[in-house]
Design an enzyme around this catalytic site. Structure first.
Site, PDB file in Angstrom:
ATOM      1  N   LEU A  43       9.643  38.660 -50.258  1.00 51.74           N
ATOM      2  CA  LEU A  43       8.734  39.801 -50.125  1.00 51.74           C
ATOM      3  C   LEU A  43       9.567  40.915 -49.522  1.00 51.74           C
ATOM      4  O   LEU A  43      10.342  40.671 -48.593  1.00 51.74           O
ATOM      5  CB  LEU A  43       7.557  39.476 -49.196  1.00 51.74           C
ATOM      6  CG  LEU A  43       6.535  38.455 -49.689  1.00 51.74           C
ATOM      7  CD1 LEU A  43       5.481  38.204 -48.610  1.00 51.74           C
ATOM      8  CD2 LEU A  43       5.867  38.926 -50.971  1.00 51.74           C
ATOM      9  N   ASP A  44       9.420  42.140 -50.038  1.00 59.91           N
ATOM     10  CA  ASP A  44      10.216  43.231 -49.474  1.00 59.91           C
ATOM     11  C   ASP A  44       9.729  43.561 -48.063  1.00 59.91           C
ATOM     12  O   ASP A  44       8.704  43.066 -47.600  1.00 59.91           O
ATOM     13  CB  ASP A  44      10.248  44.446 -50.409  1.00 59.91           C
ATOM     14  CG  ASP A  44       8.889  45.065 -50.654  1.00 59.91           C
ATOM     15  OD1 ASP A  44       8.080  45.156 -49.724  1.00 59.91           O
ATOM     16  OD2 ASP A  44       8.642  45.483 -51.810  1.00 59.91           O
ATOM     17  N   ARG A  45      10.483  44.375 -47.371  1.00 63.69           N
ATOM     18  CA  ARG A  45      10.242  44.643 -45.951  1.00 63.69           C
ATOM     19  C   ARG A  45       8.836  45.174 -45.683  1.00 63.69           C
ATOM     20  O   ARG A  45       8.215  44.861 -44.676  1.00 63.69           O
ATOM     21  CB  ARG A  45      11.296  45.636 -45.434  1.00 63.69           C
ATOM     22  CG  ARG A  45      11.352  45.742 -43.922  1.00 63.69           C
ATOM     23  CD  ARG A  45      12.466  46.669 -43.487  1.00 63.69           C
ATOM     24  NE  ARG A  45      12.180  48.054 -43.793  1.00 63.69           N
ATOM     25  CZ  ARG A  45      11.405  48.847 -43.034  1.00 63.69           C
ATOM     26  NH1 ARG A  45      10.846  48.385 -41.935  1.00 63.69           N
ATOM     27  NH2 ARG A  45      11.198  50.095 -43.377  1.00 63.69           N
ATOM     28  N   THR A  47       6.120  44.661 -47.569  1.00 63.69           N
ATOM     29  CA  THR A  47       5.045  43.806 -48.075  1.00 63.69           C
ATOM     30  C   THR A  47       4.719  42.726 -47.056  1.00 63.69           C
ATOM     31  O   THR A  47       5.596  42.149 -46.437  1.00 63.69           O
ATOM     32  CB  THR A  47       5.454  43.167 -49.421  1.00 63.69           C
ATOM     33  OG1 THR A  47       5.734  44.212 -50.356  1.00 63.69           O
ATOM     34  CG2 THR A  47       4.334  42.303 -49.983  1.00 63.69           C
TER      35      THR A  47
END
Length: 194
Positions: A43-45, A47
């Site tokens: 998951l990106d930062r 999200t």
């Protein structure tokens, strides 16, 4: 014996073992002293939400390899109006910038709409700062999207392709594994694979 953990990933940490700039998801598991633990996917930062952590490499592979087409569902908030036409484009598949291949069809539900001035105070301070120059009357759409791929920043790029900007994104499920909403951001619990 393998271990499986459900983690409610908070905003601002990165899905990595180590990072020189930001806290990592693995920092939350340091007390377990298990160097074999790894995040299942990324998951990106920005999200939040469901992230699985395990030391079972086969389980990890089955949930993340594109050939298995595992469905992942997210709640989103976007700046912009997700019209019926835009929803249909997302459901059919989108050509992302830099990719020669359409995304797989997505499942989409729109919950409600609002305007930016009504919701800006509920956003993470970093997001508030990023969107503060938009008109207070800018439309905001809330909804749910399910995808079966895991391209880099895929949902953000899909929404951008239909002229919307993701301002909140939270993963709520991977296949039958649903985030336990009693877990606060940054908390985790041991689970067993379904």
């Amino acid at each position: 014996m393998f271990h499986y953990y459900m983690f409610n990933k908070p905003f601002g940490c990165v899905t990595a073992r180590r990072d020189s700039l930001y806290p990592t998801v693995m920092d939350y598991f340091s007390e377990l002293n298990n160097d074999n633990l790894n995040p299942v996917g990324r998951l990106d930062r920005e999200t939040t939400g469901l992230l699985l952590i395990t030391d079972d490499g086969v389980f990890n592979q089955k949930l993340t390899h594109p050939s298995y087409h595992k469905e992942k569902t997210y709640h989103f908030t976007v700046l912009g109006d997700l019209t019926e036409d835009r929803c249909q484009q997302l459901e059919k598949g989108i050509l992302l910038k830099g990719s020669p291949v359409l995304t797989s069809p997505a499942k989409l539900k729109v919950f409600r709409q609002d305007i930016l001035s009504n919701i800006i105070d509920t956003l993470h301070p970093e997001v508030q700062s990023a969107v503060c120059n938009n008109l207070p009357t800018h439309p905001v759409t809330y909804g749910e999207i399910t995808i079966s791929e895991g391209r880099k920043r895929q949902i953000r790029r899909m929404m951008k392709a239909v002229h919307c900007c993701v301002i909140e994104l939270k993963r709520i499920s991977i296949e039958d594994i649903v985030l336990d909403e009693t877990l606060s951001p940054g908390e985790w619990e041991e689970i067993f694979p379904l």
